[in-house]
Write a protein that holds these residues in place. Structure first.
Motif, mmCIF file in Angstrom:
data_model
loop_
_atom_site.group_PDB
_atom_site.id
_atom_site.type_symbol
_atom_site.label_atom_id
_atom_site.label_comp_id
_atom_site.label_asym_id
_atom_site.label_seq_id
_atom_site.Cartn_x
_atom_site.Cartn_y
_atom_site.Cartn_z
ATOM 1 N N SER A 1 0.972 -1.281 0.099
ATOM 2 C CA SER A 1 -0.100 -0.004 0.135
ATOM 3 C C SER A 1 0.810 1.196 0.092
ATOM 4 C CB SER A 1 -0.905 -0.122 1.160
ATOM 5 O OG SER A 1 -0.086 0.039 2.407
ATOM 6 N N SER B 1 -1.005 3.400 -8.451
ATOM 7 C CA SER B 1 -1.993 4.254 -8.284
ATOM 8 C C SER B 1 -2.410 5.072 -9.251
ATOM 9 C CB SER B 1 -1.842 5.092 -6.778
ATOM 10 O OG SER B 1 -2.753 6.111 -7.044
ATOM 11 N N LEU C 1 -0.645 5.036 -0.711
ATOM 12 C CA LEU C 1 -2.080 5.269 -0.904
ATOM 13 C C LEU C 1 -2.582 5.903 0.181
ATOM 14 C CD1 LEU C 1 -3.188 1.506 -2.103
ATOM 15 C CD2 LEU C 1 -2.461 3.624 -3.548
ATOM 16 N N MET D 1 -7.007 4.798 4.813
ATOM 17 C CA MET D 1 -8.336 4.265 4.625
ATOM 18 C C MET D 1 -9.405 5.470 5.075
ATOM 19 S SD MET D 1 -10.322 0.819 6.088
ATOM 20 C CE MET D 1 -12.329 0.665 5.871
ATOM 21 N N ARG E 1 -9.806 8.364 2.476
ATOM 22 C CA ARG E 1 -9.836 7.881 1.170
ATOM 23 C C ARG E 1 -10.969 8.285 0.388
ATOM 24 N NH1 ARG E 1 -10.305 1.553 1.195
ATOM 25 N NH2 ARG E 1 -8.248 1.670 1.745
ATOM 26 N N GLN E 2 -10.838 8.718 -0.845
ATOM 27 C CA GLN E 2 -11.873 9.184 -1.804
ATOM 28 C C GLN E 2 -12.254 8.011 -2.634
ATOM 29 O OE1 GLN E 2 -12.891 12.728 -1.114
ATOM 30 N NE2 GLN E 2 -11.613 12.210 0.487
ATOM 31 N N ASP F 1 -9.659 7.027 -5.175
ATOM 32 C CA ASP F 1 -8.390 6.389 -4.739
ATOM 33 C C ASP F 1 -8.254 5.039 -5.004
ATOM 34 O OD1 ASP F 1 -7.673 8.848 -3.971
ATOM 35 O OD2 ASP F 1 -8.461 8.741 -1.925
ATOM 36 N N GLN G 1 -7.153 1.174 -3.854
ATOM 37 C CA GLN G 1 -6.972 0.661 -2.498
ATOM 38 C C GLN G 1 -6.252 -0.576 -2.779
ATOM 39 O OE1 GLN G 1 -10.816 -0.307 -0.932
ATOM 40 N NE2 GLN G 1 -11.813 1.024 -2.497
ATOM 41 N N GLU H 1 -6.058 1.153 8.908
ATOM 42 C CA GLU H 1 -5.488 0.460 7.948
ATOM 43 C C GLU H 1 -5.192 -1.084 8.064
ATOM 44 O OE1 GLU H 1 -3.654 1.789 4.984
ATOM 45 O OE2 GLU H 1 -5.132 3.203 5.751
ATOM 46 N N ASP I 1 -8.349 -2.538 6.939
ATOM 47 C CA ASP I 1 -8.139 -2.247 5.439
ATOM 48 C C ASP I 1 -7.429 -3.670 4.922
ATOM 49 O OD1 ASP I 1 -8.813 -0.998 2.956
ATOM 50 O OD2 ASP I 1 -6.572 -0.542 2.751
#
Length: 468
Positions: free
Chosen positions: A126, A211, A218, A221, A224-225, A228, A230, A275, A278
């Motif tokens: 990530s 990305s 990244l 979480m 995050r938009q 984005d 993941q 995170e 995630d």
């Protein structure tokens, strides 16, 4: 007599077949960077109290739940490079070393063993694809800060599928991340940009997924938009690609949840907990694969070290994780929001009042309105406010962690929330505490007796039959 003997032999063969250990074809090796045992427990507490994730983290239910030591070859407290090298090779080394032993000589890696045996290989993270942990499955270099050397080695490394946010650059360089994207293309590697990697499995030759935005890691979480990329986007594409091209033989995949560590370095409990959650969503993808290949798939999860010395408890034999629900962004995102609110570029600077600042932290952290702030905590925040906005103060007063430079006032407010909820960090660096080891699937029983991180890589190689 012969018929009776043949029947006995057949029964014996069938019995051996039923009791023989399944051959591991597919290996998923997850590394939660900085993910100590308390981080895992606290994440479950946070999720249960707030509803921001599963109440039970999937890997805590694996049949093997163990803990291991992480000492490096040069210190009782490892860094990610030394820890990563050991997890990738079984060899102890000095802090900052990537893929080399204590004397600086290259060591052989799981990716190299798997590739030499005809298996597909994947390295996913990530954070930057050339950051410390993924680098240890890709390269051999004297120190982790040799980012461009690591990036260059990626071009010829035996890694079929690689994925990360982008390329981290050396501090003094005229190169750009695009230079390494171009280098990858020139090396015959297909470069794909997220968040949608549909069709990655149809690519011929090696693949590098990055990305969709120019970034070295990244977003948390927590921040995050919708557009984005993941970690799970990378993992889903990696499974599809490796299964398509190496399904018959098998594959090895390392997946790093890199920003658990970043949140802990920044003493931001909510960012770290989210995170970890995630990463567990990517574990779900591996578990789905295991369900399709139950006798051939091994999943191993551990950490390179613990970060931050996380403690659970307010000092009053209490913890109130429900209070953490009021945090609306990481300390990094809240710093940006704080600066936009009180240092607008289109207006002359004017120091905000203490009440205005309290209102900001009420809106974004719940302080004072939803979270009781003690006199001691308020006095501490007011002191930092005075240092920032008072007479002779420094409006740019900041505090630094390994991966971010934030407003000191924002950092103190986040820590105030964490402490009030009963979650506090001892410091902003690594500790020597043991970390968890979790395993399920084919051959998982072999991990019950593992006690140190140096034992994991050789054991995976043995179970999968990699040539070393």
């Amino acid at each position: 007599m012969m018929k009776k003997l043949s029947l006995i032999i057949l029964i014996a063969v069938l019995a051996m077949a039923c009791t023989s250990k399944p051959q591991v074809k597919y290996v998923f090796y997850f590394i939660g960077d900085g993910m100590g045992i308390n981080q895992v427990m606290a994440t479950e507490q946070y999720n249960k109290a707030t509803g921001n994730g599963p109440e039970v983290i999937n890997f805590t239910q694996f049949p093997v739940r163990n803990f291991i030591t992480t000492v490096s070859g040069s210190s009782l407290v490892t860094d990610s490079a030394a820890g990563g090298t050991t997890l990738a090779s079984g060899v102890k080394t000095y802090n900052s070393a990537v893929g080399v032993d204590i004397d600086g000589h290259p060591v052989s890696l799981l990716t190299e063993w798997a590739s030499a045996s005809g298996y597909g290989t994947g390295v996913i993270t990530s954070v930057g694809i050339n950051h410390a942990t993924p680098a240890c499955f890709i390269a051999h270099t004297s120190k982790r800060q040799n980012y461009e050397d690591i990036s260059t080695q990626l071009m010829t490394a035996p890694v079929d599928f690689a994925a990360g946010a982008g390329f981290i650059m050396d501090r003094k360089t005229e190169r750009t991340p695009q230079d390494f994207v171009d280098m990858a293309t020139d090396a015959g590697i297909t470069v794909l940009r997220g968040p949608d990697f549909t069709g990655a499995e149809d690519m011929e030759g090696r693949v590098l997924c990055l990305s969709g935005k120019e970034q070295e890691d990244l977003p948390y979480m927590l921040d995050r938009q919708d557009d984005d990329t993941q970690l799970s986007d990378f993992v889903k594409a990696g499974i599809a690609y490796l299964d398509r091209h190496f399904g018959q033989k098998g594959f090895f995949m390392m997946i790093e949840g890199g920003k658990v560590d970043w949140g802990c370095h920044g003493n931001d409990a909510v960012a770290a907990f989210q995170e970890l959650t995630d990463m567990s969503y990517s574990v779900d993808l591996a578990l789905e694969f295991l369900a399709r290949h139950p006798n051939e798939t091994l999943i191993v999860i551990t950490a390179d070290h613990e970060t931050g010395g996380l403690m659970i408890g307010s000092g009053k034999y209490e913890a109130h994780p429900e209070l953490l629900a009021w945090q609306k962004g990481s300390n990094v995102a809240l710093t940006e929001k704080f600066r936009e609110a009180f240092f607008p570029e289109d207006k002359p600077y004017k120091a905000p009042s203490w009440e205005a600042v309290k209102g900001f932290f009420s809106d974004n952290l719940g302080l004072w309105t939803n979270v009781e702030v003690s006199e001691k905590e308020e006095a501490n925040l007011k002191e930092v406010y005075d240092q920032t906005f008072g007479k002779g103060g420094n409006k740019n007063l900041s505090s630094s962690s390994l991966y971010s430079v934030n407003s000191k006032l924002v950092d103190e407010a986040v820590r105030c929330l964490d402490r009030t909820a009963g979650y506090r960090f001892s410091y902003g660096t690594h500790s020597g505490s043991p970390v968890g080891l979790y395993a399920t699937g084919a051959g998982h029983e072999a991990f019950r007796e593992v006690r140190d991180n140096a034992e994991i890589a050789p054991l995976i190689a043995k179970l999968a039959g990699y040539a070393r």
